[in-house]
Design a protein around this motif. Structure first.
Motif, PDB file in Angstrom:
ATOM      1  N   ARG A 175      -8.813   4.876  -2.398  1.00 15.09           N
ATOM      2  CA  ARG A 175      -9.001   4.034  -1.209  1.00 15.09           C
ATOM      3  C   ARG A 175      -9.221   2.575  -1.615  1.00 15.09           C
ATOM      4  O   ARG A 175      -8.649   1.656  -1.023  1.00 15.09           O
ATOM      5  CB  ARG A 175     -10.198   4.533  -0.398  1.00 15.09           C
ATOM      6  N   ALA A 176     -10.069   2.388  -2.632  1.00 15.96           N
ATOM      7  CA  ALA A 176     -10.367   1.024  -3.084  1.00 15.96           C
ATOM      8  C   ALA A 176      -9.119   0.346  -3.650  1.00 15.96           C
ATOM      9  O   ALA A 176      -8.877  -0.844  -3.408  1.00 15.96           O
ATOM     10  CB  ALA A 176     -11.474   1.058  -4.137  1.00 15.96           C
ATOM     11  N   ILE A 177      -8.314   1.094  -4.400  1.00 18.99           N
ATOM     12  CA  ILE A 177      -7.084   0.536  -4.989  1.00 18.99           C
ATOM     13  C   ILE A 177      -6.120   0.102  -3.887  1.00 18.99           C
ATOM     14  O   ILE A 177      -5.562  -0.998  -3.924  1.00 18.99           O
ATOM     15  CB  ILE A 177      -6.418   1.580  -5.909  1.00 18.99           C
ATOM     16  N   ILE A 178      -5.924   0.970  -2.907  1.00 20.32           N
ATOM     17  CA  ILE A 178      -4.976   0.658  -1.831  1.00 20.32           C
ATOM     18  C   ILE A 178      -5.501  -0.463  -0.948  1.00 20.32           C
ATOM     19  O   ILE A 178      -4.740  -1.362  -0.540  1.00 20.32           O
ATOM     20  CB  ILE A 178      -4.668   1.924  -1.006  1.00 20.32           C
ATOM     21  N   ASN A 179      -6.798  -0.464  -0.637  1.00 17.45           N
ATOM     22  CA  ASN A 179      -7.370  -1.542   0.181  1.00 17.45           C
ATOM     23  C   ASN A 179      -7.198  -2.896  -0.496  1.00 17.45           C
ATOM     24  O   ASN A 179      -6.869  -3.893   0.152  1.00 17.45           O
ATOM     25  CB  ASN A 179      -8.853  -1.282   0.443  1.00 17.45           C
ATOM     26  N   MET A 180      -7.427  -2.934  -1.817  1.00 13.94           N
ATOM     27  CA  MET A 180      -7.252  -4.195  -2.530  1.00 13.94           C
ATOM     28  C   MET A 180      -5.788  -4.619  -2.511  1.00 13.94           C
ATOM     29  O   MET A 180      -5.484  -5.809  -2.341  1.00 13.94           O
ATOM     30  CB  MET A 180      -7.744  -4.062  -3.977  1.00 13.94           C
ATOM     31  N   ALA A 181      -4.877  -3.665  -2.657  1.00 14.91           N
ATOM     32  CA  ALA A 181      -3.454  -3.996  -2.649  1.00 14.91           C
ATOM     33  C   ALA A 181      -3.022  -4.538  -1.284  1.00 14.91           C
ATOM     34  O   ALA A 181      -2.232  -5.490  -1.209  1.00 14.91           O
ATOM     35  CB  ALA A 181      -2.634  -2.759  -3.007  1.00 14.91           C
ATOM     36  N   ILE A 182      -3.522  -3.947  -0.219  1.00 13.23           N
ATOM     37  CA  ILE A 182      -3.186  -4.429   1.123  1.00 13.23           C
ATOM     38  C   ILE A 182      -3.593  -5.887   1.276  1.00 13.23           C
ATOM     39  O   ILE A 182      -2.859  -6.700   1.848  1.00 13.23           O
ATOM     40  CB  ILE A 182      -3.876  -3.545   2.191  1.00 13.23           C
ATOM     41  N   LYS A 183      -4.751  -6.216   0.713  1.00 10.74           N
ATOM     42  CA  LYS A 183      -5.244  -7.586   0.797  1.00 10.74           C
ATOM     43  C   LYS A 183      -4.465  -8.521  -0.126  1.00 10.74           C
ATOM     44  O   LYS A 183      -4.027  -9.600   0.295  1.00 10.74           O
ATOM     45  CB  LYS A 183      -6.729  -7.604   0.433  1.00 10.74           C
ATOM     46  N   GLU A 184      -4.280  -8.124  -1.392  1.00  7.83           N
ATOM     47  CA  GLU A 184      -3.662  -9.008  -2.378  1.00  7.83           C
ATOM     48  C   GLU A 184      -2.170  -9.210  -2.144  1.00  7.83           C
ATOM     49  O   GLU A 184      -1.624 -10.263  -2.474  1.00  7.83           O
ATOM     50  CB  GLU A 184      -3.898  -8.457  -3.791  1.00  7.83           C
ATOM     51  N   PHE A 185      -1.489  -8.189  -1.584  1.00  4.87           N
ATOM     52  CA  PHE A 185      -0.049  -8.306  -1.339  1.00  4.87           C
ATOM     53  C   PHE A 185       0.262  -8.708   0.104  1.00  4.87           C
ATOM     54  O   PHE A 185       1.422  -8.717   0.509  1.00  4.87           O
ATOM     55  CB  PHE A 185       0.646  -6.983  -1.665  1.00  4.87           C
ATOM     56  N   LEU A 226      -0.137  -7.131   2.930  1.00  2.00           N
ATOM     57  CA  LEU A 226       0.594  -6.078   3.629  1.00  2.00           C
ATOM     58  C   LEU A 226       0.045  -5.872   5.036  1.00  2.00           C
ATOM     59  O   LEU A 226      -1.143  -6.046   5.282  1.00  2.00           O
ATOM     60  CB  LEU A 226       0.511  -4.766   2.841  1.00  2.00           C
ATOM     61  N   GLU A 227       0.930  -5.510   5.931  1.00  2.00           N
ATOM     62  CA  GLU A 227       0.516  -5.192   7.294  1.00  2.00           C
ATOM     63  C   GLU A 227       0.658  -3.695   7.507  1.00  2.00           C
ATOM     64  O   GLU A 227       1.549  -3.215   8.203  1.00  2.00           O
ATOM     65  CB  GLU A 227       1.365  -5.979   8.307  1.00  2.00           C
ATOM     66  N   CYS A 228      -0.202  -2.967   6.858  1.00  2.00           N
ATOM     67  CA  CYS A 228      -0.168  -1.512   6.987  1.00  2.00           C
ATOM     68  C   CYS A 228      -1.582  -0.990   6.832  1.00  2.00           C
ATOM     69  O   CYS A 228      -2.477  -1.693   6.363  1.00  2.00           O
ATOM     70  CB  CYS A 228       0.758  -0.882   5.945  1.00  2.00           C
ATOM     71  N   GLY A 229      -1.790   0.243   7.240  1.00  2.00           N
ATOM     72  CA  GLY A 229      -3.100   0.853   7.106  1.00  2.00           C
ATOM     73  C   GLY A 229      -3.218   1.614   5.798  1.00  2.00           C
ATOM     74  O   GLY A 229      -2.273   1.689   5.009  1.00  2.00           O
ATOM     75  N   ASN A 230      -4.389   2.169   5.590  1.00  6.04           N
ATOM     76  CA  ASN A 230      -4.655   2.979   4.403  1.00  6.04           C
ATOM     77  C   ASN A 230      -4.798   4.434   4.841  1.00  6.04           C
ATOM     78  O   ASN A 230      -5.817   4.809   5.423  1.00  6.04           O
ATOM     79  CB  ASN A 230      -5.936   2.492   3.721  1.00  6.04           C
ATOM     80  N   PRO A 231      -3.779   5.258   4.566  1.00  8.63           N
ATOM     81  CA  PRO A 231      -3.816   6.642   5.051  1.00  8.63           C
ATOM     82  C   PRO A 231      -4.884   7.501   4.378  1.00  8.63           C
ATOM     83  O   PRO A 231      -5.094   8.648   4.788  1.00  8.63           O
ATOM     84  CB  PRO A 231      -2.407   7.160   4.739  1.00  8.63           C
ATOM     85  N   PHE A 232      -5.547   6.975   3.363  1.00 14.47           N
ATOM     86  CA  PHE A 232      -6.588   7.741   2.696  1.00 14.47           C
ATOM     87  C   PHE A 232      -7.967   7.529   3.322  1.00 14.47           C
ATOM     88  O   PHE A 232      -8.905   8.238   2.973  1.00 14.47           O
ATOM     89  CB  PHE A 232      -6.642   7.382   1.204  1.00 14.47           C
ATOM     90  N   MET A 233      -8.049   6.573   4.243  1.00 15.79           N
ATOM     91  CA  MET A 233      -9.333   6.327   4.896  1.00 15.79           C
ATOM     92  C   MET A 233      -9.681   7.502   5.812  1.00 15.79           C
ATOM     93  O   MET A 233      -8.847   7.980   6.577  1.00 15.79           O
ATOM     94  CB  MET A 233      -9.276   5.032   5.706  1.00 15.79           C
ATOM     95  N   GLY A 234     -10.920   7.961   5.710  1.00 18.99           N
ATOM     96  CA  GLY A 234     -11.369   9.057   6.566  1.00 18.99           C
ATOM     97  C   GLY A 234     -10.805  10.408   6.198  1.00 18.99           C
ATOM     98  O   GLY A 234     -10.971  11.371   6.949  1.00 18.99           O
ATOM     99  N   LEU A 235     -10.132  10.502   5.051  1.00 16.85           N
ATOM    100  CA  LEU A 235      -9.577  11.793   4.619  1.00 16.85           C
ATOM    101  C   LEU A 235     -10.716  12.672   4.108  1.00 16.85           C
ATOM    102  O   LEU A 235     -11.378  12.350   3.128  1.00 16.85           O
ATOM    103  CB  LEU A 235      -8.543  11.564   3.514  1.00 16.85           C
ATOM    104  N   GLU A 236     -10.946  13.778   4.767  1.00 16.87           N
ATOM    105  CA  GLU A 236     -12.114  14.606   4.454  1.00 16.87           C
ATOM    106  C   GLU A 236     -11.830  15.574   3.316  1.00 16.87           C
ATOM    107  O   GLU A 236     -10.716  16.060   3.140  1.00 16.87           O
ATOM    108  CB  GLU A 236     -12.555  15.387   5.694  1.00 16.87           C
ATOM    109  N   VAL A 237     -12.882  15.840   2.550  1.00 18.52           N
ATOM    110  CA  VAL A 237     -12.835  16.844   1.489  1.00 18.52           C
ATOM    111  C   VAL A 237     -13.935  17.854   1.793  1.00 18.52           C
ATOM    112  O   VAL A 237     -15.113  17.499   1.828  1.00 18.52           O
ATOM    113  CB  VAL A 237     -13.075  16.220   0.096  1.00 18.52           C
ATOM    114  N   LYS A 238     -13.534  19.086   2.021  1.00 16.84           N
ATOM    115  CA  LYS A 238     -14.516  20.102   2.363  1.00 16.84           C
ATOM    116  C   LYS A 238     -15.374  20.426   1.146  1.00 16.84           C
ATOM    117  O   LYS A 238     -14.878  20.749   0.071  1.00 16.84           O
ATOM    118  CB  LYS A 238     -13.810  21.378   2.842  1.00 16.84           C
TER     119      LYS A 238
END
Length: 465
Positions: free
Chosen positions: A234-244, A246-258
């Motif tokens: 999540r941190a890697i993708i969030n930083m990439a969205i900011k640095e590049f 990008l106008e897209c979301g992060n599909p890993f946000m809120g992804l649950e692990v039982k």
């Protein structure tokens, strides 16, 4: 003449001679390093510094062969390199190839000449066209021929990882552990998506689930580990969205692990019972080396993390201060977790005695004096030192007293927490001592001296100082 690693040979020359540690011999390619410094003391003195620095660099590089990023060439990297090359030719890659009137740009002849010179390096294919195999050369040709019509490729996860490593300074030697973990996560991310994950803007929720499930089922990782790995993703993708941009979301946000509700963090370690603590302490003081004895007493008497103690320098220990304390700070030989972890921890009782003994060693032991930056513990004040002292204490001492898997070196932190609780120390002050985050922003206010007065009184109550 007294220079470290320098000896005088039977023939009368001066030689730099140094054994290569066993764990580094494969990387260095030899068991011993020898270098003739000269025939006279003056020649040896003149050549020593340069030789010593070069060999230190060689051994440092051998210690961390994986510190360099596992570089994967991406289309975006090739595009940026192509842009740079076009600019070096004196051509603006953003300038239109055609003028507004529809004619060629004045530099069109120059562009064509550059294209021809690049194409000439390659053989012709079956259709008579240059078979340009270099992706960078191919992009240079495209930029010269079409200018701003050529769009940059969308960044990939590999691009995101590279930016994350650069921005987090993970190529520094002290960040080796974090770098290796990021590289491991990147490999598993790509493996989960069959080695060809889509560009970042095209990532979907289904890709997130695939990565999560791969880690859980294929790699058989515990849910807690998968959650930590996904936090990094999540941190890697969030930083990439900011640095590049990008106008897209992060599909890993809120992804649950039982998770297994019975497997809590608290259940993994227990404080050492009083009798176990006494016996292990006696065992260490009767059989361990002096450094291990001091480290054990500091851990038991402060509640610090192992890496916080092993990474201490002599200058971090202030036993002559009105309030004796140690300073857990960021320095070149040790990194700390975050800002709140950097703190002053009061010394009382046995911990104060241990700190005084450690400082005496730095003045009387040649090995301590020669240690870089005057590390308090030469044997363990290094990358991986905390793990080494933990392994030594566990295998040689603690496991002879207790076989309970929840009894580990980190248990001493739990003992310290219990001592502070039993002494009635306020939670906010407990967190100041142990380097835990307090809720709210108030923890960022106030001076170290004032905090030290408060925490010192708490430590005296909890540890009988």
């Amino acid at each position: 003449m007294h220079l470290k690693y320098v000896t005088k040979t039977p023939s009368g020359t001066y030689e730099y001679r140094r054994q290569v540690p066993a764990r580094l011999r494969a990387a260095v390619g030899k068991r011993e390093i020898k270098k003739v410094l000269g025939n006279t003391e003056a020649q040896a003195m003149a050549a020593y510094s340069r030789t010593h620095v070069a060999i230190e660099k060689l051994l440092t590089k051998a210690k961390a062969p994986q510190l360099q990023q596992e570089m994967v060439r991406t289309a975006l990297m090739d595009f940026k390199e192509a842009l740079r090359r076009v600019e070096e030719l004196g051509i603006d890659p953003k300038a239109p190839v055609f003028s507004e009137e529809g004619g060629y740009d004045p530099k069109s002849i120059q562009r064509d000449a550059y294209i021809a010179s690049i194409a000439a390096k390659y053989p012709l294919d079956t259709e008579g066209n240059p078979d340009v195999t270099s992706p960078v050369d191919s992009m240079v040709i495209s930029l010269l021929g079409a200018g701003p019509k050529v769009k940059a490729p969308a960044p990939t996860f590999d691009d995101a990882v590279r930016v994350y490593i650069e921005e987090k300074h993970l190529l520094e030697p002290a960040e080796k552990k974090q770098l290796l973990q990021v590289q491991l996560i990147a490999r598993e991310f790509k493996a989960a998506l069959n080695g060809k994950p889509p560009a970042l803007p095209a990532l979907k929720r289904e890709h997130g689930r695939a990565v999560r499930d791969f880690m859980l089922t294929e790699k058989k990782r515990k849910p807690e580990s998968v959650e930590r790995y996904l936090n990094t993703v999540r941190a890697i993708i969030n930083m990439a969205i900011k640095e590049f941009d990008l106008e897209c979301g992060n599909p890993f946000m809120g992804l649950e692990v039982k998770k297994d509700p019975t497997a809590t963090k608290k259940s993994k370690r227990d404080p050492l019972p009083a009798e176990v603590l006494r016996k292990v302490t006696e065992r260490i003081h009767g059989h361990a080396g002096e450094e291990v004895q001091i480290i054990w007493d500091l851990l038991a008497g402060t509640g610090c993390r192992p890496q916080e103690v092993t990474g201490l320098r002599a200058e971090d220990v202030r036993v002559d201060s009105p309030i004796p304390h140690i300073r857990i700070e960021w320095h070149d030989h040790r990194r700390v977790k975050d800002e709140i972890t950097q703190r002053w921890v009061p010394l009382v009782g046995k911990a104060l005695d241990a700190a005084k003994t450690a400082l005496k060693l730095t003045k009387t032991s040649k090995r301590h004096r020669d240690t870089a930056a005057h590390m308090l513990f030469p044997t363990y004040g290094r990358d991986g030192g905390a793990g080494a002292v933990s392994a030594a204490i566990m295998s040689k001492h603690m496991r002879l007293i207790t076989t309970n898997p929840k009894h580990v070196l980190y248990s001493l932190r739990h003992n310290a927490k219990d001592n502070l609780r039993k002494a009635g120390v306020a939670l906010e002050v407990q967190n100041m001592i142990l380097g835990h985050t307090n809720a709210g922003v108030s923890e960022g206010y106030g001076g170290d001296e004032a905090v030290l007065q408060v925490t010192s009184a708490a430590m005296a109550k909890a540890f009988g100082g």
